[in-house]
Motif scaffolding. Structure first.
Motif, PDB file in Angstrom:
ATOM      1  N   ILE A  20       0.727  -1.014   0.069  1.00 47.49           N
ATOM      2  CA  ILE A  20       0.181  -0.155   0.186  1.00 47.49           C
ATOM      3  C   ILE A  20       0.488   1.162  -0.309  1.00 47.49           C
ATOM      4  O   ILE A  20       1.442   1.323   1.252  1.00 47.49           O
ATOM      5  CB  ILE A  20      -1.265  -0.636   0.762  1.00 47.49           C
ATOM      6  CG1 ILE A  20      -1.758  -1.746   1.448  1.00 47.49           C
ATOM      7  CG2 ILE A  20      -2.110   1.374   1.122  1.00 47.49           C
ATOM      8  CD1 ILE A  20      -2.736  -1.578   0.271  1.00 47.49           C
ATOM      9  N   SER A  21       0.777   2.650  -0.887  1.00 55.17           N
ATOM     10  CA  SER A  21       1.369   3.247  -1.539  1.00 55.17           C
ATOM     11  C   SER A  21       0.548   3.972   0.058  1.00 55.17           C
ATOM     12  O   SER A  21      -0.510   3.947   0.498  1.00 55.17           O
ATOM     13  CB  SER A  21       0.985   4.489  -2.247  1.00 55.17           C
ATOM     14  OG  SER A  21       1.151   5.580  -2.361  1.00 55.17           O
ATOM     15  N   LYS A  22       1.789   4.871   0.537  1.00 57.31           N
ATOM     16  CA  LYS A  22       1.751   5.528   2.020  1.00 57.31           C
ATOM     17  C   LYS A  22       0.812   6.564   1.963  1.00 57.31           C
ATOM     18  O   LYS A  22       1.239   7.682   1.010  1.00 57.31           O
ATOM     19  CB  LYS A  22       2.936   6.216   2.320  1.00 57.31           C
ATOM     20  CG  LYS A  22       3.846   4.615   3.338  1.00 57.31           C
ATOM     21  CD  LYS A  22       5.270   5.456   4.008  1.00 57.31           C
ATOM     22  CE  LYS A  22       5.717   4.061   4.742  1.00 57.31           C
ATOM     23  NZ  LYS A  22       6.479   3.151   3.773  1.00 57.31           N
ATOM     24  N   ASN A  23      -0.121   7.067   2.627  1.00 58.10           N
ATOM     25  CA  ASN A  23      -0.952   8.439   2.508  1.00 58.10           C
ATOM     26  C   ASN A  23      -2.229   8.667   4.270  1.00 58.10           C
ATOM     27  O   ASN A  23      -2.938   8.019   4.227  1.00 58.10           O
ATOM     28  CB  ASN A  23      -2.495   8.585   1.646  1.00 58.10           C
ATOM     29  CG  ASN A  23      -2.887   9.839   1.407  1.00 58.10           C
ATOM     30  OD1 ASN A  23      -2.770  10.320   2.825  1.00 58.10           O
ATOM     31  ND2 ASN A  23      -3.092  10.008   0.528  1.00 58.10           N
ATOM     32  N   PRO A  24      -0.941   8.763   4.987  1.00 53.64           N
ATOM     33  CA  PRO A  24      -1.678   8.961   6.334  1.00 53.64           C
ATOM     34  C   PRO A  24      -3.164   9.621   6.706  1.00 53.64           C
ATOM     35  O   PRO A  24      -3.741   9.342   7.013  1.00 53.64           O
ATOM     36  CB  PRO A  24      -0.585   9.415   7.127  1.00 53.64           C
ATOM     37  CG  PRO A  24       0.358   9.956   6.129  1.00 53.64           C
ATOM     38  CD  PRO A  24       0.144   9.904   4.712  1.00 53.64           C
ATOM     39  N   LYS A  25      -3.284  10.754   5.500  1.00 56.99           N
ATOM     40  CA  LYS A  25      -5.161  11.342   5.461  1.00 56.99           C
ATOM     41  C   LYS A  25      -5.393  10.478   4.882  1.00 56.99           C
ATOM     42  O   LYS A  25      -6.701  11.123   5.086  1.00 56.99           O
ATOM     43  CB  LYS A  25      -4.575  12.751   4.602  1.00 56.99           C
ATOM     44  CG  LYS A  25      -3.821  13.063   5.952  1.00 56.99           C
ATOM     45  CD  LYS A  25      -3.215  15.017   4.947  1.00 56.99           C
ATOM     46  CE  LYS A  25      -2.751  16.091   5.669  1.00 56.99           C
ATOM     47  NZ  LYS A  25      -2.050  17.192   4.824  1.00 56.99           N
TER      48      LYS A  25
ATOM     49  N   ARG B  54      -7.518  -2.559   7.396  1.00 52.59           N
ATOM     50  CA  ARG B  54      -6.552  -1.389   7.835  1.00 52.59           C
ATOM     51  C   ARG B  54      -5.339  -0.546   8.181  1.00 52.59           C
ATOM     52  O   ARG B  54      -5.181  -1.536   8.983  1.00 52.59           O
ATOM     53  CB  ARG B  54      -8.231  -0.229   8.902  1.00 52.59           C
ATOM     54  CG  ARG B  54      -7.650   1.358   9.259  1.00 52.59           C
ATOM     55  CD  ARG B  54      -8.472   1.815   9.278  1.00 52.59           C
ATOM     56  NE  ARG B  54      -8.133   3.570   9.581  1.00 52.59           N
ATOM     57  CZ  ARG B  54      -7.667   3.845  10.074  1.00 52.59           C
ATOM     58  NH1 ARG B  54      -6.081   3.593  11.184  1.00 52.59           N
ATOM     59  NH2 ARG B  54      -6.676   5.374  10.030  1.00 52.59           N
ATOM     60  N   VAL B  55      -4.979  -0.467   6.770  1.00 51.42           N
ATOM     61  CA  VAL B  55      -3.318   0.062   6.788  1.00 51.42           C
ATOM     62  C   VAL B  55      -3.501   1.739   6.664  1.00 51.42           C
ATOM     63  O   VAL B  55      -4.328   2.028   5.712  1.00 51.42           O
ATOM     64  CB  VAL B  55      -3.008  -1.048   5.937  1.00 51.42           C
ATOM     65  CG1 VAL B  55      -2.452  -2.239   6.611  1.00 51.42           C
ATOM     66  CG2 VAL B  55      -3.729  -0.421   4.357  1.00 51.42           C
ATOM     67  N   VAL B  56      -2.402   2.479   6.445  1.00 49.62           N
ATOM     68  CA  VAL B  56      -1.734   3.666   6.265  1.00 49.62           C
ATOM     69  C   VAL B  56      -0.911   2.833   4.869  1.00 49.62           C
ATOM     70  O   VAL B  56      -0.977   3.405   3.829  1.00 49.62           O
ATOM     71  CB  VAL B  56      -1.258   4.591   7.189  1.00 49.62           C
ATOM     72  CG1 VAL B  56      -1.078   5.519   6.984  1.00 49.62           C
ATOM     73  CG2 VAL B  56      -2.269   4.687   7.847  1.00 49.62           C
ATOM     74  N   GLY B  57      -0.066   2.401   5.579  1.00 53.93           N
ATOM     75  CA  GLY B  57       1.186   2.451   4.133  1.00 53.93           C
ATOM     76  C   GLY B  57       1.828   0.995   4.899  1.00 53.93           C
ATOM     77  O   GLY B  57       2.518   0.750   5.672  1.00 53.93           O
ATOM     78  N   THR B  58       2.120   0.100   4.025  1.00 55.37           N
ATOM     79  CA  THR B  58       2.503  -1.174   4.794  1.00 55.37           C
ATOM     80  C   THR B  58       2.607  -2.622   3.157  1.00 55.37           C
ATOM     81  O   THR B  58       1.531  -2.506   2.424  1.00 55.37           O
ATOM     82  CB  THR B  58       1.538  -2.027   5.899  1.00 55.37           C
ATOM     83  OG1 THR B  58       2.848  -2.758   6.139  1.00 55.37           O
ATOM     84  CG2 THR B  58       0.805  -2.628   5.700  1.00 55.37           C
ATOM     85  N   SER B  59       2.940  -3.974   3.670  1.00 51.96           N
ATOM     86  CA  SER B  59       2.656  -5.039   3.012  1.00 51.96           C
ATOM     87  C   SER B  59       1.854  -6.566   3.472  1.00 51.96           C
ATOM     88  O   SER B  59       2.943  -6.406   5.017  1.00 51.96           O
ATOM     89  CB  SER B  59       4.610  -4.978   2.448  1.00 51.96           C
ATOM     90  OG  SER B  59       5.047  -5.158   2.769  1.00 51.96           O
ATOM     91  N   PHE B  60       1.108  -6.483   3.218  1.00 55.58           N
ATOM     92  CA  PHE B  60       0.635  -7.657   3.477  1.00 55.58           C
ATOM     93  C   PHE B  60      -0.226  -9.080   2.949  1.00 55.58           C
ATOM     94  O   PHE B  60      -0.321  -8.312   1.642  1.00 55.58           O
ATOM     95  CB  PHE B  60      -0.242  -7.656   4.899  1.00 55.58           C
ATOM     96  CG  PHE B  60      -1.406  -6.472   4.266  1.00 55.58           C
ATOM     97  CD1 PHE B  60      -2.841  -7.071   3.991  1.00 55.58           C
ATOM     98  CD2 PHE B  60      -1.089  -5.425   4.105  1.00 55.58           C
ATOM     99  CE1 PHE B  60      -4.133  -6.090   3.221  1.00 55.58           C
ATOM    100  CE2 PHE B  60      -1.979  -4.730   3.746  1.00 55.58           C
ATOM    101  CZ  PHE B  60      -3.394  -4.665   3.114  1.00 55.58           C
TER     102      PHE B  60
END
Length: 373
Positions: free
Chosen positions: A195-200, A213-219
């Motif tokens: 997932i491309s990081k985007n905290p907002k 639910r993620v903000v930016g990570t791999s799974f």
């Protein structure tokens, strides 16, 4: 046709002449089978009513409420007598009948035990899952569906730069462009997400009974509808996993579990339970299911570009075409561990120089370059 949508009890179905006709003669003029498939949360009730009708062997006549209750009671008496002969029931039918629905549930269960097939695990699993079709139906956005009917994994690039390695016999639905303050996709089957990081703008993966639910990570998520468990395994970053709100309709409390790298969660459908695995190497099933993309290192120190491309090919099962002669002497030092595939390729191209670019077409990647600067 619309009236059946309000059926909530067994006798509602037994009172319906078209339902009785369908069960007894298999003449489905009112499309009962299609309706049951489109309403999986009612499917078990439909099956119970069907079994009651077959057990009672009710003739094709107009049934009154009294007739239905009498037939149900007669069936329960038959079941009770049968069980009594093998010393499995000691209480009289009158005590059971004090509570109609308690007796109905008991009768259906006993009937299943006698036939040795009504409550098989595969039947329970099939009718207790929250389906992919339900999830995308409830989504108001226009979704694109990607289905992998091949025998190889397929790479999907989303509008935010995130990538999904979709395994065979799997589906992914997603919007062409993510709008609003959330990113939502829907999975049936198995996929590895970066997932491309985007905290907002948090990213949500809806996979049958669970929401990740993620903000930016791999799974990785494994959620096949015909398997007993749903699994989430984290490679990098942090995710939270909770039960889908549709499970609450079954009277199950929503749960939330936090997972860190090399941790996993297994949702057991039969019991509606969440089992957290803090060390995946100690779980035989998970340890054997780890793929190349989860094992290979993307930390490179003075490594030939050709070797980096080979590692990416092995991890993502893609084919990378690049000018070997022009890049044969190029080496890179870079960290690509927590980046989606498109971002990995961007970083490599930028590191090689402004004259290097890439193009993706499905599982094919073409690198254009005049050599490293």
């Amino acid at each position: 046709m619309q009236e059946r949508n309000n059926y909530t009890e067994v006798e509602d179905f037994l009172s319906d002449e078209s339902f009785r006709t369908w069960v007894r003669s298999e003449e489905d003029y009112e499309h009962w089978e299609e309706w049951a498939l489109e309403n999986p949360r009612r499917a078990k009730l439909v099956e119970q009513a069907r079994l009651w009708l077959l057990a009672m062997n009710v003739p094709e006549t107009t049934l009154s409420s009294a007739d239905i209750q009498s037939a149900l009671e007669s069936t329960l008496v038959k079941i009770t007598k049968k069980e009594a002969t093998i010393n499995k029931i000691n209480s009289p039918v009158q005590k059971l009948w004090r509570n109609y629905w308690l007796s109905g549930a008991a009768a259906v269960l006993l009937f299943g035990l006698l036939l040795n097939w009504f409550y098989k695990d595969d039947f329970v699993s099939e009718n207790s899952i929250v389906t992919y079709k339900e999830l995308i139906h409830d989504n108001g956005e226009g979704l694109v569906e990607q289905t992998n009917n091949s025998d190889k994994s397929q790479i999907i690039t989303l509008s935010d730069g995130s990538s999904v390695l979709l395994k065979p016999n799997s589906k992914l639905s997603y919007p062409k462009i993510f709008v609003g303050n959330e990113r939502k996709v829907y999975l049936s089957g198995e996929g590895f997400f970066e997932i491309s990081k985007n905290p907002k703008k948090p990213f949500f993966v809806f996979a049958n009974e669970i929401v990740t639910r993620v903000v930016g990570t791999s799974f990785r998520i494994k959620a096949y509808s015909d398997q007993p468990n749903v699994e989430v395994l984290v490679r990098t970053g942090k995710v939270t996993v909770r039960s889908n709100e549709l499970i609450s309709n079954f009277g199950k409390k929503e749960e939330e579990v936090v997972l860190l790298p090399n941790q996993a969660l297994r949702f057991v459908r039969q019991e509606f339970t969440f089992n957290k695995i803090t060390d995946i190497t100690q779980d035989e099933s998970l340890a054997h299911s780890v793929g190349n993309i989860e094992q290979l290192s993307f930390e490179f120190t003075d490594i030939p570009v050709a070797q980096i491309f080979k590692t990416i090919e092995q991890a993502y099962l893609v084919k990378i075409d690049f000018p070997h002669s022009k890049l044969k002497d190029c080496h890179l030092t870079t960290s690509l561990s927590d980046q989606p595939l498109p971002e990995k390729l961007k970083i490599i191209c930028k590191s090689l120089g402004n004259n290097t670019s890439y193009e993706m077409n499905g599982n094919q990647v073409i690198i254009t370059s005049n050599g490293c600067e």
